[in-house]
Scaffold this motif. Structure first.
Motif, mmCIF file in Angstrom:
data_model
loop_
_atom_site.group_PDB
_atom_site.id
_atom_site.type_symbol
_atom_site.label_atom_id
_atom_site.label_comp_id
_atom_site.label_asym_id
_atom_site.label_seq_id
_atom_site.Cartn_x
_atom_site.Cartn_y
_atom_site.Cartn_z
ATOM 1 N N UNK A 17 0.830 -1.205 0.000
ATOM 2 C CA UNK A 17 0.000 0.000 0.000
ATOM 3 C C UNK A 17 0.865 1.257 0.000
ATOM 4 N N UNK A 18 2.025 1.203 0.649
ATOM 5 C CA UNK A 18 2.920 2.369 0.642
ATOM 6 C C UNK A 18 3.366 2.713 -0.777
ATOM 7 N N UNK A 19 3.660 1.702 -1.585
ATOM 8 C CA UNK A 19 4.044 1.950 -2.978
ATOM 9 C C UNK A 19 2.868 2.523 -3.766
ATOM 10 N N UNK A 20 1.674 2.019 -3.490
ATOM 11 C CA UNK A 20 0.460 2.537 -4.137
ATOM 12 C C UNK A 20 0.279 4.016 -3.824
ATOM 13 N N UNK A 21 0.390 4.367 -2.555
ATOM 14 C CA UNK A 21 0.197 5.751 -2.137
ATOM 15 C C UNK A 21 1.280 6.650 -2.726
ATOM 16 N N UNK A 22 2.512 6.140 -2.809
ATOM 17 C CA UNK A 22 3.594 6.942 -3.380
ATOM 18 C C UNK A 22 3.315 7.275 -4.849
ATOM 19 N N UNK A 23 2.880 6.300 -5.630
ATOM 20 C CA UNK A 23 2.595 6.573 -7.045
ATOM 21 C C UNK A 23 1.394 7.508 -7.188
ATOM 22 N N UNK A 24 0.443 7.411 -6.263
ATOM 23 C CA UNK A 24 -0.681 8.361 -6.271
ATOM 24 C C UNK A 24 -0.192 9.770 -5.965
ATOM 25 N N UNK A 25 0.741 9.896 -5.016
ATOM 26 C CA UNK A 25 1.303 11.197 -4.670
ATOM 27 C C UNK A 25 2.025 11.812 -5.868
ATOM 28 N N UNK A 26 2.788 11.009 -6.583
ATOM 29 C CA UNK A 26 3.475 11.512 -7.773
ATOM 30 C C UNK A 26 2.453 11.982 -8.801
ATOM 31 N N UNK A 27 1.378 11.228 -8.971
ATOM 32 C CA UNK A 27 0.316 11.665 -9.876
ATOM 33 C C UNK A 27 -0.239 13.019 -9.493
ATOM 34 N N UNK A 28 -0.365 13.271 -8.192
ATOM 35 C CA UNK A 28 -0.860 14.573 -7.720
ATOM 36 C C UNK A 28 0.094 15.704 -8.106
ATOM 37 N N UNK A 29 1.385 15.482 -7.880
ATOM 38 C CA UNK A 29 2.361 16.530 -8.166
ATOM 39 C C UNK A 29 2.490 16.790 -9.664
ATOM 40 N N UNK A 30 2.366 15.742 -10.476
ATOM 41 C CA UNK A 30 2.490 15.930 -11.919
ATOM 42 C C UNK A 30 1.263 16.604 -12.518
ATOM 43 N N UNK A 31 0.170 16.598 -11.805
ATOM 44 C CA UNK A 31 -1.086 17.098 -12.357
ATOM 45 C C UNK A 31 -1.163 18.617 -12.392
ATOM 46 N N UNK A 32 -0.343 19.283 -11.569
ATOM 47 C CA UNK A 32 -0.421 20.747 -11.474
ATOM 48 C C UNK A 32 0.983 21.333 -11.579
ATOM 49 N N UNK A 33 1.096 22.607 -11.966
ATOM 50 C CA UNK A 33 2.422 23.202 -12.148
ATOM 51 C C UNK A 33 3.215 23.352 -10.858
ATOM 52 N N UNK A 34 2.571 23.760 -9.794
ATOM 53 C CA UNK A 34 3.269 23.958 -8.529
ATOM 54 C C UNK A 34 2.879 22.898 -7.520
ATOM 55 N N UNK A 35 2.760 23.346 -6.259
ATOM 56 C CA UNK A 35 2.313 22.420 -5.224
ATOM 57 C C UNK A 35 0.826 22.125 -5.389
ATOM 58 N N UNK A 36 0.418 20.875 -5.300
ATOM 59 C CA UNK A 36 -1.017 20.569 -5.350
ATOM 60 C C UNK A 36 -1.717 21.126 -4.115
ATOM 61 N N UNK A 37 -3.005 21.438 -4.204
ATOM 62 C CA UNK A 37 -3.724 21.982 -3.049
ATOM 63 C C UNK A 37 -3.686 21.022 -1.861
ATOM 64 N N UNK A 38 -3.397 21.555 -0.682
ATOM 65 C CA UNK A 38 -3.137 20.696 0.476
ATOM 66 C C UNK A 38 -4.348 19.851 0.841
ATOM 67 N N UNK A 39 -5.551 20.412 0.751
ATOM 68 C CA UNK A 39 -6.753 19.666 1.165
ATOM 69 C C UNK A 39 -6.944 18.418 0.314
#
Length: 306
Positions: A17-39
């Protein structure tokens, strides 16, 4: 941690699950130019983690007969009696309900819907049916397991932009193609276990030699897939260089697996595949988000002081 809590924690397959969450986190960062919204980031990751943990617990319930006869899994909570089936079912249900509540009310409905489909696909379609029905189980079922970057992307964007779907699905494609060589390497090493459990994994049904060639084929496809983010300008040369180096090592492992030095070599391929995916997504993250912040601003020159 109390013994009962450890048993429930084991149901969630924390390392997977940790690997799953990590790849999801990368998807979040790649989706937007800067920091993704914290909420959306915090609650999106929480909801995705809860769903993945729920799917893992359901996997324990449906696979307890198989787990009991396999050397790798005989000491899991249900085969050992550490937890009862109804306890695991209640735990999985609670995690799944909590996941949907978090994603629907604190993130967005599209992420909740995609996560729900992924949960059902892995927990019931793959574990409950495909795993026992076809040697292509991990290929077909890999679609559900490859979804986390899409889920992370959806959490911070809502999939409203024209490029959201193709870019997010490109990340899904990479994990989808990575899954067969990853799992088949393990299946080669554990083929006697799978045969005893009557699970039609590819090395059991088609033999080890055939499976080795399939691993090499999928590794070639994987290297090709990992070049695509650069070709569509989703990432830059830093990522491309890292992907090519990682891919070259994976190809070397896969080629050597055709005539391995010993029986344990398949596990070396399996272990490298995990490092490979983590490093590949780390390169994506650094290339997309960190490197721009390390570059000098346009028009600013740095000169040595006199």
């Amino acid at each position: 941690m109390p013994s009962k809590a450890r048993e429930y924690w084991a149901l969630t397959k924390p390392r997977v699950v940790a690997l799953i969450v990590f790849t999801a986190l990368v998807g979040m960062f790649l989706a937007v130019p800067g920091l993704p919204p914290w909420r959306q980031t915090v609650f999106g990751l929480l909801g995705i983690w809860l769903a993945a943990a729920s799917a893992a617990a359901i996997n324990h319930v449906l696979d307890q007969r198989i787990d009991a006869v396999m050397a790798r899994t005989y000491d899991r909570p249900l085969p050992t009696g550490g937890l009862r089936t109804r306890q695991a079912v209640a735990f999985a249900a609670a995690l799944g309900i909590a996941s949907m509540a978090v994603l629907v009310f604190l993130v967005n409905p599209i992420t909740a819907a995609l996560t729900f489909v992924s949960l059902i696909g892995y927990a019931f379609v793959y574990t409950g049916f495909l795993k026992r029905a076809t040697p292509q189980n991990i290929v077909i079922g890999g679609i559900a397991g490859a979804a986390p970057p899409l889920l992370g992307w959806a959490a911070v964007t809502g999939m409203g932009a024209p490029t959201d779907w193709p870019y997010a699905l490109l990340l899904v494609l990479i994990i989808f193609v990575w899954t067969p060589p990853h799992f088949w390497a393990l299946a080669i090493f554990r083929r006697e276990d799978y045969a005893r459990a009557m699970v039609p994994m590819l090395p059991v049904t088609h033999g080890v030699v055939y499976t080795r060639w399939q691993i090499l084929l999928y590794t070639v496809l994987l290297v090709i897939a990992t070049v695509l983010p650069r070709l569509v300008e989703m990432s830059g040369n830093f990522y491309l260089g890292g992907a090519l180096v990682l891919g070259a090592v994976f190809l070397w492992y896969a080629w050597k697996l055709l005539d391995p030095p010993d029986e344990l070599y398949a596990m070396k391929v399996f272990n490298y595949s995990i490092v490979y995916l983590m490093a590949l997504f780390a390169f994506l993250l650094v290339d997309h988000w960190l490197l721009p912040y390390l570059q000098p601003a346009p028009g600013i020159e740095f000169a040595p002081q006199a």
